[in-house]
Design a protein around this motif. Structure first.
Motif, mmCIF file in Angstrom:
data_model
loop_
_atom_site.group_PDB
_atom_site.id
_atom_site.type_symbol
_atom_site.label_atom_id
_atom_site.label_comp_id
_atom_site.label_asym_id
_atom_site.label_seq_id
_atom_site.Cartn_x
_atom_site.Cartn_y
_atom_site.Cartn_z
ATOM 1 N N TRP A 434 25.023 49.279 32.843
ATOM 2 C CA TRP A 434 25.239 50.655 32.755
ATOM 3 C C TRP A 434 24.213 51.642 32.464
ATOM 4 C CZ3 TRP A 434 29.560 52.091 35.197
ATOM 5 C CH2 TRP A 434 30.052 53.174 35.020
ATOM 6 N N LEU A 462 34.481 50.993 26.681
ATOM 7 C CA LEU A 462 34.478 49.694 27.005
ATOM 8 C C LEU A 462 34.018 48.877 25.582
ATOM 9 C CD1 LEU A 462 34.123 47.087 28.849
ATOM 10 C CD2 LEU A 462 31.793 47.881 29.211
ATOM 11 N N LEU A 482 42.919 48.917 30.569
ATOM 12 C CA LEU A 482 41.953 48.368 31.313
ATOM 13 C C LEU A 482 41.756 48.823 32.787
ATOM 14 C CD1 LEU A 482 42.058 44.733 29.870
ATOM 15 C CD2 LEU A 482 40.189 46.361 29.431
ATOM 16 N N PHE A 486 38.128 49.734 34.055
ATOM 17 C CA PHE A 486 37.378 48.765 35.037
ATOM 18 C C PHE A 486 37.161 49.448 36.403
ATOM 19 C CE2 PHE A 486 38.065 45.206 32.348
ATOM 20 C CZ PHE A 486 36.858 44.748 32.292
ATOM 21 N N GLU A 487 37.994 50.342 36.757
ATOM 22 C CA GLU A 487 37.991 51.193 38.044
ATOM 23 C C GLU A 487 36.916 52.230 38.025
ATOM 24 O OE1 GLU A 487 38.251 52.594 42.053
ATOM 25 O OE2 GLU A 487 39.286 50.528 40.968
ATOM 26 N N LEU A 489 34.170 51.792 35.840
ATOM 27 C CA LEU A 489 33.087 51.033 35.902
ATOM 28 C C LEU A 489 32.636 50.585 37.192
ATOM 29 C CD1 LEU A 489 33.713 48.835 32.821
ATOM 30 C CD2 LEU A 489 32.230 50.818 32.798
ATOM 31 N N LYS A 490 33.592 50.364 38.003
ATOM 32 C CA LYS A 490 33.454 49.861 39.439
ATOM 33 C C LYS A 490 32.988 51.035 40.240
ATOM 34 C CE LYS A 490 35.826 48.366 43.450
ATOM 35 N NZ LYS A 490 36.920 48.026 44.219
ATOM 36 N N ARG A 504 31.615 43.013 41.572
ATOM 37 C CA ARG A 504 32.421 41.906 40.900
ATOM 38 C C ARG A 504 31.709 41.075 39.914
ATOM 39 N NH1 ARG A 504 34.320 41.908 46.168
ATOM 40 N NH2 ARG A 504 33.399 39.994 46.590
ATOM 41 N N LEU A 507 30.913 42.838 36.871
ATOM 42 C CA LEU A 507 32.014 43.057 35.941
ATOM 43 C C LEU A 507 32.707 41.874 35.239
ATOM 44 C CD1 LEU A 507 33.452 46.034 37.447
ATOM 45 C CD2 LEU A 507 32.351 46.079 35.383
ATOM 46 N N ARG A 508 32.324 40.520 35.964
ATOM 47 C CA ARG A 508 33.146 39.448 35.499
ATOM 48 C C ARG A 508 32.936 39.101 34.080
ATOM 49 N NH1 ARG A 508 34.822 35.557 39.045
ATOM 50 N NH2 ARG A 508 33.344 36.288 40.581
ATOM 51 N N CYS A 510 32.555 41.094 31.371
ATOM 52 C CA CYS A 510 33.319 41.929 30.682
ATOM 53 C C CYS A 510 35.010 41.680 30.882
ATOM 54 C CB CYS A 510 33.095 43.443 31.022
ATOM 55 S SG CYS A 510 31.566 43.738 30.984
ATOM 56 N N ARG A 511 35.391 41.212 31.909
ATOM 57 C CA ARG A 511 36.855 40.916 32.133
ATOM 58 C C ARG A 511 37.080 39.628 31.197
ATOM 59 N NH1 ARG A 511 39.514 43.597 36.185
ATOM 60 N NH2 ARG A 511 38.239 44.716 37.866
#
Length: 644
Positions: A434, A462, A482, A486-487, A489-490, A504, A507-508, A510-511
């Motif tokens: 980020w 986050l 969430l 996440f949208e 962040l994406k 993907r 972000l994996r 973080c998910r």
């Protein structure tokens, strides 16, 4: 002796500028007094030893080795900074000590090397960690250089004015055994000259000239009284001798020490000896000059000796132009790589000048002036060419600096966001991914834009999600928030230009971390990726233009070594690069915000842009340095004076 008192007083004044512990100042001054007494022959070497306050450790750690090495480097740098003033004072002291039958070796008691010994004494006596001692050493160095130079200069002035009080004051410590009389020592020639006693400050070149004149004029038969026609024949014969030595490849044979040299007039002998001393000093591999430049100076030797036989102006001026040119050549020799190719344009051009000068059987002042002008023009053109190459890239450098400033602003914001955060996968995402989103927003929109505030808010949201208390209500609120988080962040990562698959993957973790929290499980451990070093690569679309930078957030800011603080446009520098190479050139541009410099090679089209953070990382790499002008002529003549 008053000499001792003045030296210790000057040292105390310097120490009081930087050392806050009064006990340390007392220890350092006391150690300096003991070292002075030992060097002056007034204290036995074994009397200097004293038990340490702290037990010594038999294992030599890396930090201690660094401290020892830095002490040696400090002694060398102090010698370079105030060597001329120190040499003049020591020569003056030797002469005065000889006049009263004293041991001339006592003049070494005011050596700047004593400072390094007493810093070691303090480190051992106080049991300082080498890192603490290193810090003290670095803080003291600037004040020591200035303070010692002032002491040497002022005290030599005082002695030259005829003040003998330093000899008349009774010492407050036991005297050494009787010293030999003055007859046991060779005469210190140059101090016998009235000119030497009245010249302040006296340059090493002038001091050596006076020494040779005094030695020559004391000979039973002075060649200066030769009939003019016979003297002209002698000069012709010597010039022929020099030509023979050159044709046989033995031009390095000393003229002043040959049979013909004994027939030179005092003025000729002084000029010849100075030129031979300088050329011999330059030709040593230990001089630090690259081989092509040593060859150029070697080529100048015979033409300059021919000039010395006929010129009346060579040693009349304060510093003849040819001696200044030799110093400039020596500066070039230090700047070039030790294995520099003799086919570099500057080396070929300089050889052409020297070869042209060597064709003359007789060399006049006019010939040397012309050659000096050519050499200076070659060196100036080399510098101006480098500056022009840097100026042509000013716009690209400005963009690179603005990107660096944007990354710094983003990094500072990340530091504020994670200041109280433990190391988790979420923190690693903010610091590793980020931060680049924030940097791009800062570069494109600015830190006052709405986009910047939104991006900072997403990072904060986050991190706060990872701190939410466990509970049904908190879990429900987190699940609801969430998707939008996440949208956001994406979209930020896509704006960087990353592909869907890379987004993907980014972000994996973080998910996975947040899902584990919601399930009441132990979250995955952080990856703890190492902080990458500097990155060196080409600037797209611009040949021979390289960029050295840090591409990520750095948890701790660092600064280049202090010697880079005073660097200006046109200064010659060298930087050790990550690939092991060394970039040498001139500072061609400094960014408006002082976060980027351009270094342009003087001998090729290559230009390096380097950020301040990258410079800090490379400032202690092998080969990195700032080249400062240093007189080879003064160094050579000073060495001859101190070690005749």
């Amino acid at each position: 002796m008053r000499c001792r008192a003045v030296f210790l007083s000057a040292l105390r004044a310097v120490l009081e500028q930087e050392v806050r512990h009064r006990e340390w100042i007392g220890l350092l001054v006391s150690a300096a007094g003991a070292r002075f007494d030992q060097a002056a022959g007034l204290l036995a070497p074994e009397a200097l030893a004293s038990p340490r306050r702290h037990p010594s450790v038999s294992v030599i750690h890396g930090a201690d080795a660094d401290f020892s090495a830095e002490l040696l480097n400090l002694e060398r740098r102090l010698g370079q900074f105030c060597g001329r003033e120190q040499a003049a004072l020591q020569i003056r002291l030797k002469g005065l000590l000889m006049d009263v039958g004293g041991d001339t070796a006592a003049a070494a008691a005011v050596s700047s090397g004593i400072v390094c010994h007493i810093l070691r004494d303090l480190q051992e006596a106080e049991g300082l960690h080498p890192s603490e001692a290193l810090d003290l050493l670095r803080r003291l160095e600037p004040a020591l250089g200035v303070g010692l130079a002032r002491f040497y200069r002022d005290f030599e002035h005082e002695l030259a004015l005829g003040d003998k009080g330093w000899l008349e004051s009774a010492p407050s410590f036991p005297l050494a055994p009787p010293v030999p009389t003055a007859a046991s020592f060779p005469a210190l020639d140059w101090t016998d000259s009235p000119e030497a006693l009245s010249s302040l400050p006296i340059s090493p070149v002038e001091a050596l000239r006076l020494a040779v004149l005094s030695r020559r004029e004391s000979l039973p038969r002075s060649p200066g009284s030769l009939d003019p026609s016979l003297a002209a024949v002698l000069v012709e014969r010597i010039e022929g001798w020099l030509g023979e030595r050159r044709s046989h490849g033995s031009e390095g044979v000393s003229l002043v020490n040959s049979e013909l040299g004994s027939l030179l007039s005092p003025d000729q002998a002084a000029a010849v000896e100075i030129l031979e001393v300088v050329s011999a000093f330059a030709l040593r591999p230990a001089s630090g000059l690259s081989r092509p430049v040593r060859e150029v100076i070697a080529g100048l030797r015979v033409p300059l000796l021919r000039l010395a036989l006929r010129s009346e102006a060579l040693l009349q001026a304060r510093r003849h132009r040819v001696l200044a040119v030799i110093d400039r050549l020596a500066d070039l020799g230090r700047q070039l790589a030790p294995d520099a190719s003799p086919d570099l344009p500057v080396c070929r051009a300089l050889r052409g000048v020297v070869e042209g000068l060597s064709q003359f059987r007789r060399v006049s002042d006019k010939d040397i002036e012309g050659a000096c002008g050519q050499i200076e023009a070659i060196l100036d053109a080399r510098l101006q060419g480098a500056l022009a190459r840097g100026k042509a890239l000013a716009d690209q450098a400005d963009r690179l600096e603005r990107r660096e400033v944007a990354l710094i602003e983003a990094s500072l914001e990340v530091q504020r966001l994670v200041a109280e955060e433990p190391v988790t996968l979420l923190r690693e995402f903010v610091e590793g991914f980020w931060v680049h989103v924030l940097a791009r927003v800062a570069y494109r929109r600015g830190v006052d834009s709405a986009r910047w505030k939104e991006s900072v808010a997403l990072a904060r949201q986050l991190l706060e999600a990872g701190r939410m208390p466990v509970g049904e209500a908190a879990g429900a609120a987190l699940r609801k928030a969430l998707p939008a988080l996440f949208e956001g962040l994406k979209q930020g990562l896509l704006w960087l230009g990353l592909s869907e698959s890379h987004v993907r993957e980014g972000l994996r973790p973080c998910r996975a971390y947040l899902m584990a929290l919601l399930a009441g499980e132990v979250p995955p451990a952080p990856l703890r990726r190492p902080v990458s070093g500097t990155s060196l690569g080409p600037v797209a679309g611009i040949p021979d233009f390289l960029f050295l930078c840090h591409k990520q957030h750095l948890p701790q800011a660092s600064m280049p070594d202090p010697e880079w603080a005073e660097v200006g446009i046109g200064d010659p520098v060298a930087v050790g690069l990550p690939d092991g190479q060394v970039m040498r050139g001139f500072v061609a541009l400094i960014g408006h915000q002082h976060q980027l410099i351009l270094i342009a090679d003087g001998d090729s089209p290559q230009v390096l842009a380097m950020t301040a953070r990258a410079l800090a990382a490379c400032s202690r790499a092998p080969g990195t340095r700032v080249f400062r002008p240093a007189s080879l002529v003064d160094a050579a003549t000073t060495e001859r004076l101190l070690h005749p």
